[in-house]
Design an enzyme around this catalytic site. Structure first.
Site, mmCIF file in Angstrom:
data_model
loop_
_atom_site.group_PDB
_atom_site.id
_atom_site.type_symbol
_atom_site.label_atom_id
_atom_site.label_comp_id
_atom_site.label_asym_id
_atom_site.label_seq_id
_atom_site.Cartn_x
_atom_site.Cartn_y
_atom_site.Cartn_z
ATOM 1 N N ASN A 236 0.807 -1.220 0.000
ATOM 2 C CA ASN A 236 0.000 0.000 0.000
ATOM 3 C C ASN A 236 0.844 1.275 0.000
ATOM 4 O O ASN A 236 1.661 1.484 0.896
ATOM 5 C CB ASN A 236 -0.917 -0.033 1.234
ATOM 6 C CG ASN A 236 -2.118 0.875 1.089
ATOM 7 O OD1 ASN A 236 -2.317 1.493 0.037
ATOM 8 N ND2 ASN A 236 -2.920 0.950 2.138
ATOM 9 N N HIS B 160 -13.966 -5.451 11.284
ATOM 10 C CA HIS B 160 -13.429 -4.161 11.728
ATOM 11 C C HIS B 160 -14.588 -3.179 11.933
ATOM 12 O O HIS B 160 -15.057 -2.551 10.993
ATOM 13 C CB HIS B 160 -12.466 -3.656 10.649
ATOM 14 C CG HIS B 160 -11.882 -2.307 10.898
ATOM 15 N ND1 HIS B 160 -10.766 -2.107 11.669
ATOM 16 C CD2 HIS B 160 -12.257 -1.075 10.457
ATOM 17 C CE1 HIS B 160 -10.479 -0.816 11.701
ATOM 18 N NE2 HIS B 160 -11.357 -0.167 10.972
ATOM 19 N N HIS C 70 -2.089 0.591 16.518
ATOM 20 C CA HIS C 70 -1.417 1.064 15.307
ATOM 21 C C HIS C 70 -0.065 1.743 15.564
ATOM 22 O O HIS C 70 0.197 2.843 15.059
ATOM 23 C CB HIS C 70 -2.360 1.983 14.511
ATOM 24 C CG HIS C 70 -2.296 1.751 13.036
ATOM 25 N ND1 HIS C 70 -1.554 2.542 12.202
ATOM 26 C CD2 HIS C 70 -2.864 0.812 12.245
ATOM 27 C CE1 HIS C 70 -1.677 2.095 10.953
ATOM 28 N NE2 HIS C 70 -2.460 1.045 10.957
ATOM 29 N N GLU D 73 2.112 -6.853 11.282
ATOM 30 C CA GLU D 73 1.571 -6.633 9.928
ATOM 31 C C GLU D 73 2.581 -5.950 9.015
ATOM 32 O O GLU D 73 2.458 -6.044 7.802
ATOM 33 C CB GLU D 73 0.242 -5.873 9.975
ATOM 34 C CG GLU D 73 0.344 -4.472 10.504
ATOM 35 C CD GLU D 73 -1.018 -3.788 10.613
ATOM 36 O OE1 GLU D 73 -1.930 -4.391 11.184
ATOM 37 O OE2 GLU D 73 -1.144 -2.663 10.124
ATOM 38 N N HIS E 183 -2.752 -10.552 8.924
ATOM 39 C CA HIS E 183 -3.280 -9.284 8.436
ATOM 40 C C HIS E 183 -4.160 -9.568 7.215
ATOM 41 O O HIS E 183 -3.766 -10.332 6.325
ATOM 42 C CB HIS E 183 -2.066 -8.449 8.018
ATOM 43 C CG HIS E 183 -2.325 -7.007 7.801
ATOM 44 N ND1 HIS E 183 -1.511 -6.234 7.013
ATOM 45 C CD2 HIS E 183 -3.289 -6.191 8.278
ATOM 46 C CE1 HIS E 183 -1.961 -4.988 7.020
ATOM 47 N NE2 HIS E 183 -3.031 -4.926 7.773
ATOM 48 N N ASP F 263 -6.423 -3.556 1.633
ATOM 49 C CA ASP F 263 -5.320 -3.208 0.737
ATOM 50 C C ASP F 263 -4.420 -4.396 0.380
ATOM 51 O O ASP F 263 -3.342 -4.207 -0.180
ATOM 52 C CB ASP F 263 -4.508 -2.025 1.279
ATOM 53 C CG ASP F 263 -4.126 -2.150 2.741
ATOM 54 O OD1 ASP F 263 -4.855 -1.606 3.589
ATOM 55 O OD2 ASP F 263 -3.101 -2.781 3.028
#
Ligand code: EZ4
Ligand code: CO
Length: 402
Positions: free
Chosen positions: A37, A122, A212, A262, A312, A316
């Site tokens: 990505n 999600h 994240h 990820e 993951h 994307d």
């Protein structure tokens, strides 16, 4: 059998995907995903300019030898661009092997260890109230596991929260968007979200959360502690994991299960995390971690330390990644869970596939190989569009982790 042609197909049915196609002199072909990505075209060049020329004339059945040739033979090792390119080719070669054998990929790996693959969805909302409503929708769809992400008061936009609730897309067209971040505001808010979710839905469903990469080790330790009463399935990516020793601090302080990886692309990214038993789930993928050939080694090493897989599976990565991952998940003994961010109808049309969702589980199909193809004519209708992931700045303007 010989490889006679290799190509890369870049298509943007709503978002960019990089797909490898390897053709043989016997008419059998294989498909692989090599999407990275925001850095898609670097992988395209790596494939077209540096890997494909070395593949022509080789026997596609010698997957291990080709993998070693691409990895060791480059002299330069590891890295997301290299490993995504190798991953794309490796997936296509496993697809070819399955088609030659007339067997679904999970049979080549060692056969089924389970019928279905538990996935998590999600759920996200601008505030706690909306996130609770979104979690309810996933429960209604039959999900057994749901990752919850909520907007935070005082932070204008945040990872994981979007207008389109079913199809989460982090990249934006054009140059990188700039977001603002405050760890303090986030840390005060997040336990309240999970308090509310458990109050409303009880403890029957698995709940997950993604930080994240935004905390320091001691902040991560505190968040893990604060979330303990809500019994998360996992807390994801609490710190950027380049420094694997960071996890020692976190681990000493909390029993909240930890998932990371990820952005990992090599077994060396996880070795210490496994051997010191610092994490519970490894999030690498068959695309970014050098294909099935390399991810299998990662999963096998993880198993020695009771670490389970939690691949993951964002929008994307293409349905080709999802198909290959589901075959892997169907086999891998130390399976934990699989992320499932749904693709749009437009994307699903470009990548016909035979996996299916039912009652919180995804099921790999029984077609030979990984069961995912690409409709090249349709793909050609959606040319590449430059897009980037956002960047984050702290409230004082300091560039931070997104
Ligand atoms: O931000 O895949 O757990 N999922 C994630 C993803 C990542 C994107 C980056 O391309 O963190 O949504
Ligand atoms: Co994540």
């Amino acid at each position: 059998m010989k490889i006679i042609n290799c190509k890369v197909i870049v298509t943007c049915p709503g978002r960019n995907f990089v797909t490898v196609k390897i053709e043989t002199d016997e008419g059998v072909y294989g498909i692989g995903d090599a999407t990275l990505n925001g850095r898609e075209l670097a992988v395209v060049s790596y494939l077209e300019d540096h890997l494909f020329p070395c593949l022509i004339g080789r026997d596609p059945q010698q997957i291990e030898d080709i993998w070693q040739y691409m990895y060791r033979g480059a002299y330069w090792r590891r890295g997301p661009v290299t490993m995504a390119a190798i991953g794309g080719i490796d997936i296509a070669l496993w697809d070819i092997k399955g088609k030659i054998a007339g067997l679904p990929l999970y049979e080549l790996l060692g056969g089924r260890s389970r019928d279905g693959v538990m996935v998590y969805g999600h759920a996200n909302g601008v505030d706690i109230e909306e996130t609770v409503d979104e979690v309810a929708k996933y429960i209604d769809l039959g999900y057994k596991a749901i990752r919850a992400q909520s907007g935070v008061p005082g932070i204008p936009s945040i990872y994981g929260v979007t207008e389109d609730k079913m199809f989460y897309e982090p990249a934006d067209e054009g140059l990188p968007a700039e977001n603002v971040w405050s760890t303090e505001k986030y840390m005060n808010h997040t336990p309240k979200l999970f308090e509310k979710l458990r109050e409303k839905f009880g403890f029957e469903h698995h709940l997950l959360h993604d930080a994240h990469h935004r905390l320091t080790p001691i902040q991560a330790a505190r968040l893990g502690k604060d979330l303990e009463p809500y019994r998360l399935f996992w807390l994801e990516d609490v710190v950027p994991a380049e420094n694997q020793e960071n996890f020692r601090w976190i681990r000493q302080h909390t029993t909240t299960p930890l998932a990371v990886g990820e952005v990992f692309n090599s077994i060396h990214d996880c070795q210490q995390l496994f051997s010191e038993q610092l994490i519970d789930y490894i999030r690498a993928t068959v695309v970014h971690a050098g294909g099935i050939t390399h991810f299998r080694r990662i999963a096998n090493l993880a198993d020695l330390y009771n670490v389970r897989t939690g691949c993951h599976g964002p929008t994307d990565l293409s349905p080709v990644c999802m198909g290959a991952a589901l075959h892997f998940d169907t086999w891998v003994p130390n399976f934990g869970i699989q992320e499932y961010m749904r693709h749009t109808e437009q994307t699903d049309e470009v990548f016909p596939h035979d996996y299916s969702f039912k009652d919180g589980y995804l099921y790999a199909g029984s077609a030979p190989g990984h069961g995912v193809d690409i409709d090249e004519k349709l793909a050609a209708r959606y040319p590449y569009k430059r897009a980037y992931l956002p960047v984050n700045r702290l409230e004082d303007g300091t560039l931070y982790n997104w």
